[in-house]
Design a protein around this motif. Structure first.
Motif, mmCIF file in Angstrom:
data_model
loop_
_atom_site.group_PDB
_atom_site.id
_atom_site.type_symbol
_atom_site.label_atom_id
_atom_site.label_comp_id
_atom_site.label_asym_id
_atom_site.label_seq_id
_atom_site.Cartn_x
_atom_site.Cartn_y
_atom_site.Cartn_z
ATOM 1 N N MET A 14 0.866 -1.135 0.058
ATOM 2 C CA MET A 14 0.094 0.009 -0.098
ATOM 3 C C MET A 14 0.898 1.448 0.091
ATOM 4 S SD MET A 14 -3.171 -0.986 2.434
ATOM 5 C CE MET A 14 -4.084 0.478 2.196
ATOM 6 N N VAL A 15 2.147 1.314 0.561
ATOM 7 C CA VAL A 15 2.777 2.436 0.661
ATOM 8 C C VAL A 15 3.397 2.599 -0.684
ATOM 9 C CG1 VAL A 15 4.965 3.263 1.317
ATOM 10 C CG2 VAL A 15 3.631 2.324 2.973
ATOM 11 N N LEU A 16 3.833 1.482 -1.643
ATOM 12 C CA LEU A 16 4.491 1.703 -2.697
ATOM 13 C C LEU A 16 3.501 2.104 -3.808
ATOM 14 C CD1 LEU A 16 6.903 1.344 -4.732
ATOM 15 C CD2 LEU A 16 6.277 -1.141 -4.832
ATOM 16 N N ALA A 17 2.172 1.479 -3.734
ATOM 17 C CA ALA A 17 0.985 1.956 -4.342
ATOM 18 C C ALA A 17 0.448 3.456 -4.316
ATOM 19 C CB ALA A 17 -0.313 1.346 -4.216
ATOM 20 N N ARG A 18 1.063 4.033 -3.159
ATOM 21 C CA ARG A 18 0.719 5.314 -2.996
ATOM 22 C C ARG A 18 1.989 6.328 -3.204
ATOM 23 N NH1 ARG A 18 0.549 5.419 2.374
ATOM 24 N NH2 ARG A 18 2.702 6.038 2.741
ATOM 25 N N GLU A 19 3.175 6.069 -3.011
ATOM 26 C CA GLU A 19 4.536 6.511 -3.424
ATOM 27 C C GLU A 19 4.637 6.460 -5.023
ATOM 28 O OE1 GLU A 19 5.758 8.614 -1.714
ATOM 29 O OE2 GLU A 19 4.763 8.486 0.159
ATOM 30 N N LEU A 20 4.408 5.083 -5.380
ATOM 31 C CA LEU A 20 4.850 4.768 -7.029
ATOM 32 C C LEU A 20 6.432 5.188 -7.186
ATOM 33 C CD1 LEU A 20 1.817 5.950 -9.004
ATOM 34 C CD2 LEU A 20 2.563 3.659 -8.214
ATOM 35 N N HIS A 21 7.175 4.948 -6.049
ATOM 36 C CA HIS A 21 8.654 5.144 -6.162
ATOM 37 C C HIS A 21 9.167 4.286 -4.875
ATOM 38 C CE1 HIS A 21 12.548 7.096 -5.686
ATOM 39 N NE2 HIS A 21 12.354 7.648 -6.819
ATOM 40 N N PHE A 22 10.337 3.415 -5.561
ATOM 41 C CA PHE A 22 10.744 2.423 -4.386
ATOM 42 C C PHE A 22 11.560 2.899 -3.495
ATOM 43 C CE2 PHE A 22 9.485 -0.789 -7.560
ATOM 44 C CZ PHE A 22 9.178 -1.995 -6.802
ATOM 45 N N GLY A 23 12.307 4.025 -3.751
ATOM 46 C CA GLY A 23 13.301 4.610 -2.862
ATOM 47 C C GLY A 23 12.420 5.584 -1.738
ATOM 48 N N ASP A 27 11.938 4.404 2.335
ATOM 49 C CA ASP A 27 12.371 5.163 3.439
ATOM 50 C C ASP A 27 11.098 5.368 4.464
ATOM 51 O OD1 ASP A 27 14.732 5.668 2.503
ATOM 52 O OD2 ASP A 27 14.264 7.543 1.453
ATOM 53 N N THR A 28 9.570 5.498 4.053
ATOM 54 C CA THR A 28 8.534 5.466 4.557
ATOM 55 C C THR A 28 8.453 4.313 5.613
ATOM 56 O OG1 THR A 28 7.642 6.776 2.865
ATOM 57 C CG2 THR A 28 5.997 5.442 4.456
ATOM 58 N N VAL A 29 8.861 3.413 5.142
ATOM 59 C CA VAL A 29 8.620 1.786 6.023
ATOM 60 C C VAL A 29 9.661 1.914 6.880
ATOM 61 C CG1 VAL A 29 6.979 1.044 4.440
ATOM 62 C CG2 VAL A 29 9.349 0.492 4.235
ATOM 63 N N GLY A 30 11.032 2.365 6.528
ATOM 64 C CA GLY A 30 12.166 2.460 7.484
ATOM 65 C C GLY A 30 13.059 1.135 7.343
ATOM 66 N N ILE A 31 13.039 0.841 5.877
ATOM 67 C CA ILE A 31 14.199 -0.433 5.490
ATOM 68 C C ILE A 31 14.876 0.075 4.156
ATOM 69 C CG2 ILE A 31 12.749 -2.190 6.673
ATOM 70 C CD1 ILE A 31 12.057 -2.912 3.891
ATOM 71 N N SER A 32 15.874 -0.525 3.949
ATOM 72 C CA SER A 32 16.675 -0.004 2.644
ATOM 73 C C SER A 32 15.735 -0.447 1.418
ATOM 74 C CB SER A 32 18.044 -0.747 2.766
ATOM 75 O OG SER A 32 17.932 -2.084 2.724
ATOM 76 N N GLN A 33 16.338 -0.210 0.327
ATOM 77 C CA GLN A 33 15.543 -0.249 -0.906
ATOM 78 C C GLN A 33 15.497 -1.751 -1.470
ATOM 79 O OE1 GLN A 33 15.806 2.629 -3.941
ATOM 80 N NE2 GLN A 33 15.225 1.277 -5.663
ATOM 81 N N ALA A 34 16.710 -2.246 -1.142
ATOM 82 C CA ALA A 34 16.936 -3.631 -1.711
ATOM 83 C C ALA A 34 15.965 -4.657 -1.061
ATOM 84 C CB ALA A 34 18.458 -4.154 -1.711
ATOM 85 N N GLN A 38 12.532 -6.806 -2.477
ATOM 86 C CA GLN A 38 12.399 -8.121 -2.234
ATOM 87 C C GLN A 38 11.031 -8.310 -1.743
ATOM 88 O OE1 GLN A 38 15.683 -9.775 0.170
ATOM 89 N NE2 GLN A 38 14.970 -11.846 -0.155
ATOM 90 N N GLN A 39 10.614 -7.677 -0.769
ATOM 91 C CA GLN A 39 9.210 -8.027 -0.074
ATOM 92 C C GLN A 39 8.287 -7.830 -1.257
ATOM 93 O OE1 GLN A 39 8.396 -9.017 3.120
ATOM 94 N NE2 GLN A 39 10.778 -9.480 3.279
#
Length: 310
Positions: A14-23, A27-34, A38-39
């Motif tokens: 849902m965060v990615l669906a909102r941001e449409l940007h992996f980076g 950052d929003t969920v507090g983990i690195s991009q790689a 993977q998730q």
């Protein structure tokens, strides 16, 4: 498949669906991009379809991703509601309050009461049940209600009852009846007219008072039918059978074939009674009852004014 999808997958999606940007999403969920990427891939594997189209320039939801997002939003909303209910149930200031009410109380009294009550007890879940007087009294006896707003009735000794407000009466008249052209009526206008009356039953004590008033004023209407609830009375009026004398608030049950006029019947009022168990009750129930008293004392509720001449 569904059992393999975890809540974190849904939130990451849902965060990615909102941001449409992996980076930004990572950052929003507090983990690195790689590991975040993977998730998302793991979620797509478990769903069995691509949820995002990825290019070097942009990220967008696939058609399947848009549909999946609708269901995820429902899941999260339902979960958040469950959390709120659980916290309310376990909180000293929370819990649940079950209120029964006749239709006029639902329309005119409870909206104002609930607004004030929510400010005082934001964590309490209030369930409102629109019920007849007899059904509410049965529910109170079964401990399925905490407070009931009813018409006067034979109240069992295990309950406390108090009048909280009263209303005048109105006449339901078919639109083609000559009296429909009037702005208001008196009891004398019922003389020789066909009328329909409430049956003698729980919750219609004003009907008995109306019959007594008719006899006292030497008025002789023709009783052509009876009904057991307001909707039934309005139905009979709409059919052209006769005039119904109803509580003033009944005019909210509009029918295109029925005109509602104020009618003066001396010493006859329709009352609303608040009933509670005759035992120690919760503070929130006591405060709710106090707000009912305040609202019904301060507000005009349902005062009906004469209609303009046709």
């Amino acid at each position: 498949m569904q059992n393999q999808i975890e809540l974190r997958h849904i939130r990451y999606f849902m965060v990615l669906a909102r941001e449409l940007h992996f980076g930004r999403a990572a950052d929003t969920v507090g983990i690195s991009q790689a590991p975040y990427s993977q998730q998302i891939r793991q979620l797509e594997d478990r769903v069995g379809t691509k949820l995002f189209d990825r290019t070097t320039r942009r990220v967008s939801l696939t058609e399947g991703g848009m549909k999946f997002l609708e269901y995820c939003e429902t899941i999260i909303d339902t979960l958040d509601e469950g959390v709120s209910h659980a916290r309310a149930a376990s909180s000293a200031e929370g819990g649940r309050l079950r209120i029964g009410a006749i239709r006029p109380a639902c329309v005119y009294i409870l909206p104002m009461v609930l607004k004030e009550f929510r400010e005082l007890y934001p964590a309490v879940i209030v369930d409102v049940f629109g019920m007849t007087t007899s059904a509410q009294l049965k529910a109170l006896e079964a401990a399925d209600l905490d407070i009931a707003l009813v018409r006067p009735a034979s109240i069992p000794g295990s309950f406390l009852a108090e009048q909280v407000c009263e209303e005048g009466l109105c006449a339901g008249v078919h639109k083609d009846h000559p009296l429909a052209q009037r702005t208001e009526l008196t009891i004398d206008d019922l003389d020789q007219q066909p009328i329909v009356l409430f049956t003698d039953k729980v919750g219609t004590d004003y009907s008995t008072s109306l019959r007594m008033a008719i006899a006292r004023h030497d008025v002789s209407p023709r009783i052509v039918g009876v009904f057991s609830d307001t909707a039934g009375g309005i139905c009979l009026v709409a059919s052209g059978l006769g005039i119904a004398v109803l509580p003033e608030s009944s005019r909210t049950s509009a029918s295109p074939d029925v005109v509602f006029l104020p009618i003066s019947v001396p010493d006859v009022m329709a009352r609303v009674i608040m009933v509670q168990p005759d035992r120690k009750v919760s503070r929130k129930a006591r405060d709710f009852a106090a707000i009912v008293r305040k609202v019904t004392t301060e507000s005009p509720l349902w005062k009906m004014t004469p209609r303009s001449p046709v």
